[in-house]
Design a protein around this motif. Structure first.
Motif, PDB file in Angstrom:
ATOM      1  N   THR A   1       0.857  -1.183   0.000  1.00  0.00           N
ATOM      2  CA  THR A   1       0.000   0.000   0.000  1.00  0.00           C
ATOM      3  C   THR A   1       0.893   1.234   0.000  1.00  0.00           C
ATOM      4  O   THR A   1       1.846   1.319   0.771  1.00  0.00           O
ATOM      5  N   VAL A   2       0.582   2.185  -0.861  1.00  0.00           N
ATOM      6  CA  VAL A   2       1.378   3.401  -0.984  1.00  0.00           C
ATOM      7  C   VAL A   2       0.753   4.484  -0.112  1.00  0.00           C
ATOM      8  O   VAL A   2      -0.462   4.703  -0.143  1.00  0.00           O
ATOM      9  N   TYR A   3       1.581   5.161   0.683  1.00  0.00           N
ATOM     10  CA  TYR A   3       1.137   6.235   1.571  1.00  0.00           C
ATOM     11  C   TYR A   3       1.807   7.530   1.147  1.00  0.00           C
ATOM     12  O   TYR A   3       3.016   7.582   0.956  1.00  0.00           O
ATOM     13  N   TRP A   4       1.007   8.578   1.007  1.00  0.00           N
ATOM     14  CA  TRP A   4       1.505   9.915   0.683  1.00  0.00           C
ATOM     15  C   TRP A   4       1.382  10.755   1.947  1.00  0.00           C
ATOM     16  O   TRP A   4       0.288  11.031   2.399  1.00  0.00           O
ATOM     17  N   GLN A   5       2.498  11.126   2.525  1.00  0.00           N
ATOM     18  CA  GLN A   5       2.536  11.902   3.772  1.00  0.00           C
ATOM     19  C   GLN A   5       1.695  11.220   4.870  1.00  0.00           C
ATOM     20  O   GLN A   5       1.015  11.875   5.649  1.00  0.00           O
ATOM     21  N   GLY A   6       1.731   9.895   4.904  1.00  0.00           N
ATOM     22  CA  GLY A   6       1.030   9.139   5.941  1.00  0.00           C
ATOM     23  C   GLY A   6      -0.386   8.726   5.591  1.00  0.00           C
ATOM     24  O   GLY A   6      -1.015   7.977   6.340  1.00  0.00           O
ATOM     25  N   LEU A   7      -0.943   9.174   4.470  1.00  0.00           N
ATOM     26  CA  LEU A   7      -2.304   8.825   4.062  1.00  0.00           C
ATOM     27  C   LEU A   7      -2.246   7.881   2.860  1.00  0.00           C
ATOM     28  O   LEU A   7      -1.518   8.144   1.899  1.00  0.00           O
ATOM     29  N   PRO A   8      -3.021   6.787   2.878  1.00  0.00           N
ATOM     30  CA  PRO A   8      -2.997   5.846   1.755  1.00  0.00           C
ATOM     31  C   PRO A   8      -3.565   6.481   0.488  1.00  0.00           C
ATOM     32  O   PRO A   8      -4.540   7.227   0.536  1.00  0.00           O
ATOM     33  N   VAL A   9      -2.916   6.183  -0.659  1.00  0.00           N
ATOM     34  CA  VAL A   9      -3.356   6.721  -1.948  1.00  0.00           C
ATOM     35  C   VAL A   9      -3.376   5.596  -2.977  1.00  0.00           C
ATOM     36  O   VAL A   9      -2.673   4.596  -2.852  1.00  0.00           O
ATOM     37  N   THR A  10      -4.186   5.782  -4.009  1.00  0.00           N
ATOM     38  CA  THR A  10      -4.214   4.836  -5.131  1.00  0.00           C
ATOM     39  C   THR A  10      -3.198   5.280  -6.171  1.00  0.00           C
ATOM     40  O   THR A  10      -2.608   6.364  -6.064  1.00  0.00           O
ATOM     41  N   ALA A  11      -3.019   4.471  -7.191  1.00  0.00           N
ATOM     42  CA  ALA A  11      -2.058   4.803  -8.249  1.00  0.00           C
ATOM     43  C   ALA A  11      -2.489   6.064  -8.995  1.00  0.00           C
ATOM     44  O   ALA A  11      -1.656   6.905  -9.361  1.00  0.00           O
ATOM     45  N   ALA A  12      -3.796   6.238  -9.221  1.00  0.00           N
ATOM     46  CA  ALA A  12      -4.296   7.430  -9.922  1.00  0.00           C
ATOM     47  C   ALA A  12      -4.084   8.688  -9.079  1.00  0.00           C
ATOM     48  O   ALA A  12      -3.690   9.746  -9.593  1.00  0.00           O
ATOM     49  N   GLU A  13      -4.338   8.575  -7.767  1.00  0.00           N
ATOM     50  CA  GLU A  13      -4.131   9.719  -6.877  1.00  0.00           C
ATOM     51  C   GLU A  13      -2.644  10.079  -6.793  1.00  0.00           C
ATOM     52  O   GLU A  13      -2.279  11.256  -6.765  1.00  0.00           O
ATOM     53  N   LEU A  14      -1.787   9.048  -6.769  1.00  0.00           N
ATOM     54  CA  LEU A  14      -0.345   9.277  -6.739  1.00  0.00           C
ATOM     55  C   LEU A  14       0.103  10.018  -7.998  1.00  0.00           C
ATOM     56  O   LEU A  14       0.876  10.984  -7.920  1.00  0.00           O
ATOM     57  N   ASP A  15      -0.413   9.613  -9.129  1.00  0.00           N
ATOM     58  CA  ASP A  15      -0.076  10.255 -10.397  1.00  0.00           C
ATOM     59  C   ASP A  15      -0.527  11.714 -10.404  1.00  0.00           C
ATOM     60  O   ASP A  15       0.221  12.605 -10.847  1.00  0.00           O
ATOM     61  N   GLN A  16      -1.729  11.975  -9.892  1.00  0.00           N
ATOM     62  CA  GLN A  16      -2.261  13.337  -9.851  1.00  0.00           C
ATOM     63  C   GLN A  16      -1.435  14.214  -8.917  1.00  0.00           C
ATOM     64  O   GLN A  16      -1.086  15.349  -9.256  1.00  0.00           O
ATOM     65  N   LYS A  17      -1.066  13.694  -7.741  1.00  0.00           N
ATOM     66  CA  LYS A  17      -0.280  14.481  -6.773  1.00  0.00           C
ATOM     67  C   LYS A  17       1.106  14.791  -7.334  1.00  0.00           C
ATOM     68  O   LYS A  17       1.635  15.882  -7.133  1.00  0.00           O
ATOM     69  N   MET A  18       1.687  13.843  -8.051  1.00  0.00           N
ATOM     70  CA  MET A  18       3.008  14.094  -8.644  1.00  0.00           C
ATOM     71  C   MET A  18       2.921  15.093  -9.790  1.00  0.00           C
ATOM     72  O   MET A  18       3.847  15.853 -10.011  1.00  0.00           O
ATOM     73  N   SER A  19       1.804  15.104 -10.509  1.00  0.00           N
ATOM     74  CA  SER A  19       1.609  16.107 -11.557  1.00  0.00           C
ATOM     75  C   SER A  19       1.542  17.498 -10.943  1.00  0.00           C
ATOM     76  O   SER A  19       2.098  18.460 -11.491  1.00  0.00           O
ATOM     77  N   GLU A  20       0.864  17.611  -9.797  1.00  0.00           N
ATOM     78  CA  GLU A  20       0.788  18.898  -9.103  1.00  0.00           C
ATOM     79  C   GLU A  20       2.169  19.341  -8.629  1.00  0.00           C
ATOM     80  O   GLU A  20       2.510  20.523  -8.701  1.00  0.00           O
TER      81      GLU A  20
END
Length: 146
Positions: A79-98
């Motif tokens: 499971t991938v966590y972004w700053q401690g919160l779990p994210v999906t692959a699509a959410e990870l892609d969107q956050k990295m685009s930002e």
């Protein structure tokens, strides 16, 4: 004179020819082999155990602005966590685009668990490369040393 025989002389003894040599002369063969060895040693290029790097020249620009640190964790269930919160692959892609759209590129600290799937880890790394995020650090790699 009947009891004494005349010594028989062989034809060889009368001629002063030397005995033919039955051994091969190996001295020229050794000389040729040494010359070839020296030529081989001279023509082999020197192997350098160095990595050529193109480092920037001059002083780096001083900046009082510290880049933002983004912590991405991957647990043992992949499971991938972004700053401690779990994210999906699509959410990870969107956050990295930002993040890539920002002027100052943040530092991404990627901390995978040793039991996570490699494909998930490789996906996160490829997403950072695809989005143009260059400041990526893999944290906790000492856990992979056996």
């Amino acid at each position: 004179m009947l009891g004494k025989k005349k010594p028989v002389r062989s034809l060889r003894a009368t001629h002063a020819d030397p005995e033919p040599m039955m051994d091969i002369n190996t001295t020229p063969l050794i000389d040729v082999m040494l010359v070839l060895l020296v030529m081989l040693i001279i023509t082999i290029p020197i192997q350098l155990h160095a990595v050529n790097l193109e480092l920037p020249v001059g002083q780096p620009p001083k900046s009082d602005i510290k880049p933002e640190k983004i912590q991405i964790d991957i647990d043992e269930r992949s499971t991938v966590y972004w700053q401690g919160l779990p994210v999906t692959a699509a959410e990870l892609d969107q956050k990295m685009s930002e993040l890539s759209a920002q002027g100052l590129q943040p530092e991404i600290h990627l901390r995978p668990n040793k039991d996570c799937q490699y494909s998930v880890f490789a996906n996160v790394l490829s997403t950072t490369k695809r989005k143009g995020l260059n400041k990526v650090a893999v944290i906790g790699s000492e856990q992979f040393v056996q």
